[in-house]
Design a protein around this motif. Structure first.
Motif, PDB file in Angstrom:
ATOM      1  N   GLY A 153       0.791  -1.221   0.000  1.00 29.56           N
ATOM      2  CA  GLY A 153       0.000   0.000   0.000  1.00 29.56           C
ATOM      3  C   GLY A 153       0.825   1.274   0.000  1.00 29.56           C
ATOM      4  N   PHE A 154       2.170   1.130  -0.148  1.00 27.12           N
ATOM      5  CA  PHE A 154       3.055   2.292  -0.136  1.00 27.12           C
ATOM      6  C   PHE A 154       3.778   2.428  -1.469  1.00 27.12           C
ATOM      7  CE2 PHE A 154       2.257   1.443   4.265  1.00 27.12           C
ATOM      8  CZ  PHE A 154       2.315   2.674   4.901  1.00 27.12           C
ATOM      9  N   PHE A 155       4.255   3.668  -1.714  1.00 26.90           N
ATOM     10  CA  PHE A 155       4.932   3.967  -2.981  1.00 26.90           C
ATOM     11  C   PHE A 155       6.146   4.829  -2.676  1.00 26.90           C
ATOM     12  CE2 PHE A 155       5.504   7.003  -6.511  1.00 26.90           C
ATOM     13  CZ  PHE A 155       5.803   6.113  -7.534  1.00 26.90           C
ATOM     14  N   LEU A 156       7.305   4.450  -3.202  1.00 30.86           N
ATOM     15  CA  LEU A 156       8.557   5.167  -2.952  1.00 30.86           C
ATOM     16  C   LEU A 156       8.984   5.899  -4.209  1.00 30.86           C
ATOM     17  CD1 LEU A 156      10.770   5.601  -0.782  1.00 30.86           C
ATOM     18  CD2 LEU A 156      12.012   3.678  -1.831  1.00 30.86           C
TER      19      LEU A 156
ATOM     20  N   GLN B  52      -0.642   5.067  -0.448  1.00 30.11           N
ATOM     21  CA  GLN B  52      -1.681   5.159  -1.457  1.00 30.11           C
ATOM     22  C   GLN B  52      -3.051   5.146  -0.788  1.00 30.11           C
ATOM     23  OE1 GLN B  52      -0.943   1.960  -4.171  1.00 30.11           O
ATOM     24  NE2 GLN B  52       0.694   3.031  -5.264  1.00 30.11           N
ATOM     25  N   ASN B  53      -3.817   6.222  -0.987  1.00 35.18           N
ATOM     26  CA  ASN B  53      -5.156   6.319  -0.420  1.00 35.18           C
ATOM     27  C   ASN B  53      -6.130   5.469  -1.231  1.00 35.18           C
ATOM     28  OD1 ASN B  53      -7.079   7.124   1.346  1.00 35.18           O
ATOM     29  ND2 ASN B  53      -7.220   9.235   0.633  1.00 35.18           N
ATOM     30  N   HIS B  54      -7.359   5.278  -0.707  1.00 36.33           N
ATOM     31  CA  HIS B  54      -8.335   4.446  -1.398  1.00 36.33           C
ATOM     32  C   HIS B  54      -8.717   5.022  -2.759  1.00 36.33           C
ATOM     33  CE1 HIS B  54     -10.758   7.506   0.644  1.00 36.33           C
ATOM     34  NE2 HIS B  54     -11.657   7.307  -0.303  1.00 36.33           N
ATOM     35  N   ASP B  55      -8.609   6.369  -2.916  1.00 34.98           N
ATOM     36  CA  ASP B  55      -8.920   6.987  -4.202  1.00 34.98           C
ATOM     37  C   ASP B  55      -7.659   7.281  -5.012  1.00 34.98           C
ATOM     38  OD1 ASP B  55      -7.916   8.910  -2.583  1.00 34.98           O
ATOM     39  OD2 ASP B  55      -9.594  10.323  -2.792  1.00 34.98           O
ATOM     40  N   MET B  56      -6.575   6.564  -4.669  1.00 32.77           N
ATOM     41  CA  MET B  56      -5.286   6.620  -5.363  1.00 32.77           C
ATOM     42  C   MET B  56      -4.530   7.922  -5.147  1.00 32.77           C
ATOM     43  SD  MET B  56      -5.227   3.652  -6.421  1.00 32.77           S
ATOM     44  CE  MET B  56      -3.654   3.715  -7.285  1.00 32.77           C
TER      45      MET B  56
ATOM     46  N   LEU C 129      -1.811  10.041  -3.289  1.00 33.69           N
ATOM     47  CA  LEU C 129      -0.601   9.689  -2.560  1.00 33.69           C
ATOM     48  C   LEU C 129      -0.432  10.609  -1.352  1.00 33.69           C
ATOM     49  CD1 LEU C 129       1.891   9.072  -5.525  1.00 33.69           C
ATOM     50  CD2 LEU C 129       0.557   7.394  -4.230  1.00 33.69           C
ATOM     51  N   LEU C 130      -0.311   9.998  -0.154  1.00 29.10           N
ATOM     52  CA  LEU C 130      -0.137  10.745   1.077  1.00 29.10           C
ATOM     53  C   LEU C 130       1.307  10.601   1.536  1.00 29.10           C
ATOM     54  CD1 LEU C 130      -3.361   9.499   2.910  1.00 29.10           C
ATOM     55  CD2 LEU C 130      -3.101  11.512   1.456  1.00 29.10           C
ATOM     56  N   ARG C 131       1.986  11.725   1.683  1.00 30.34           N
ATOM     57  CA  ARG C 131       3.399  11.679   2.072  1.00 30.34           C
ATOM     58  C   ARG C 131       3.544  11.240   3.517  1.00 30.34           C
ATOM     59  NH1 ARG C 131       7.892  16.589   1.766  1.00 30.34           N
ATOM     60  NH2 ARG C 131       9.535  15.455   2.883  1.00 30.34           N
ATOM     61  N   CYS C 132       4.457  10.332   3.791  1.00 28.30           N
ATOM     62  CA  CYS C 132       4.734   9.862   5.140  1.00 28.30           C
ATOM     63  C   CYS C 132       5.739  10.804   5.795  1.00 28.30           C
ATOM     64  CB  CYS C 132       5.293   8.438   5.104  1.00 28.30           C
ATOM     65  SG  CYS C 132       4.187   7.226   4.349  1.00 28.30           S
ATOM     66  N   VAL C 133       5.431  11.250   7.007  1.00 25.99           N
ATOM     67  CA  VAL C 133       6.316  12.166   7.722  1.00 25.99           C
ATOM     68  C   VAL C 133       6.588  11.619   9.118  1.00 25.99           C
ATOM     69  CG1 VAL C 133       5.516  14.202   6.453  1.00 25.99           C
ATOM     70  CG2 VAL C 133       4.353  13.532   8.562  1.00 25.99           C
ATOM     71  N   ASP C 134       7.696  12.054   9.697  1.00 30.40           N
ATOM     72  CA  ASP C 134       8.032  11.616  11.045  1.00 30.40           C
ATOM     73  C   ASP C 134       7.364  12.539  12.067  1.00 30.40           C
ATOM     74  OD1 ASP C 134       9.530  13.962  11.071  1.00 30.40           O
ATOM     75  OD2 ASP C 134      11.435  12.934  10.698  1.00 30.40           O
ATOM     76  N   ALA C 135       7.597  12.280  13.352  1.00 30.69           N
ATOM     77  CA  ALA C 135       6.919  13.031  14.408  1.00 30.69           C
ATOM     78  C   ALA C 135       7.278  14.508  14.377  1.00 30.69           C
ATOM     79  CB  ALA C 135       7.277  12.434  15.775  1.00 30.69           C
ATOM     80  N   ARG C 136       8.545  14.829  14.128  1.00 26.04           N
ATOM     81  CA  ARG C 136       8.963  16.229  14.107  1.00 26.04           C
ATOM     82  C   ARG C 136       8.288  16.988  12.966  1.00 26.04           C
ATOM     83  NH1 ARG C 136      12.223  19.094  11.199  1.00 26.04           N
ATOM     84  NH2 ARG C 136      12.913  17.241  10.059  1.00 26.04           N
TER      85      ARG C 136
END
Length: 262
Positions: free
Chosen positions: A207-210, A218-222, A224-231
């Protein structure tokens, strides 16, 4: 030293201060008082008046409550502030009290003044009496059962949205998506991963894309949500809710704003 917009002179540093206000509306009548100690500790009081009264009566009730509270603390030097010029001028003796409903209040407060070595009354703008006004308004709107007193309300300042506190820092210094990203890049599993853990990692990574070193979900409607850390997450939330992006607005309000700007 400034206090609620009022500059405290050196000779007043040993004096206590009372801020008071009354409120009357369709829901009821209430009074608010803030008693301030010489070391700037605020003690708030709010009382609902369960009888019919005018706005001026509510103001006098608030004044009496504040002065009585100061007496209970054995205060001898007191400065009293309110945003009603009528009430303050009447208490200072600069304006005659003709309303028969207010004359008993004025006589009562004069009796209370005898408990002090020095007491003075001062008129201030309404914007400088916000805390007492807010307490009075709350008391006028809030229904209480008989003898259903509530304890003091505690006010605090919060510098960032509450949900920012839910974002936990990574204990090992690695972002939450570290293992997923490493698997997609190098097909490496976490150390000591079981067979079940490896199968789970395979399902999650689908479910992820690099792209160029940045991991997306990848969201259900395709989308793309960027992954971020806590900071990064904390910084983004603060910016969106209270920083350069300002207050949120719904779609209709935003559309009207865009049309006006356009």
């Amino acid at each position: 030293m400034a206090l609620f917009g009022e500059e405290v002179e050196d000779e007043d540093r040993d004096k206590w201060i009372v801020w008071f206000d009354g409120a009357s509306n369709a829901l009821g009548h209430g009074v608010g008082v803030v008693l301030v100690t010489p070391d700037i500790q605020c003690i708030p009081f709010a009382t609902r008046l369960c009888f019919d009264c005018t706005n001026s009566m509510a103001e006098y009730e608030a004044c009496a409550l504040g002065i009585q509270a100061a007496i209970d603390f054995n205060v001898k030097l007191l400065k009293v502030y309110e945003d009603s010029a009528l009430v303050i001028n009447q208490l200072k003796g600069e304006r005659e009290t003709r309303d028969h409903k207010l004359i008993p209040y004025q006589a009562y407060i004069k009796k209370l003044m005898e408990f002090f070595d020095n007491i003075s009354f001062h008129h201030i703008p309404k914007e400088e009496n916000q805390m007492a006004n807010a307490l009075a308004t709350l008391a006028s709107m809030f229904q209480l059962t008989p003898h259903g007193d509530l304890s003091y309300i505690q006010f605090r300042c919060r510098g960032k949205p509450a949900h920012c506190c839910l974002i936990e820092e990574e204990q090992d210094g690695k972002p939450w998506y570290f293992n997923i990203k490493r698997y997609i890049e190098d097909k490496e599993y976490p150390r000591e991963a079981s067979d079940n853990d490896k199968r789970m990692m395979q399902r999650l990574s689908a479910g992820f894309f690099l792209s160029e070193g940045i991991l997306y979900k990848q969201n259900h409607d395709m989308v793309l949500l960027r992954c971020v850390d806590a900071r990064e997450a904390k910084h983004m939330l603060v910016e969106v809710h209270g920083g350069s992006f300002g207050t949120h607005a719904n779609g209709h309000a935003m559309a009207r704003k865009i049309l006006r700007v356009g």
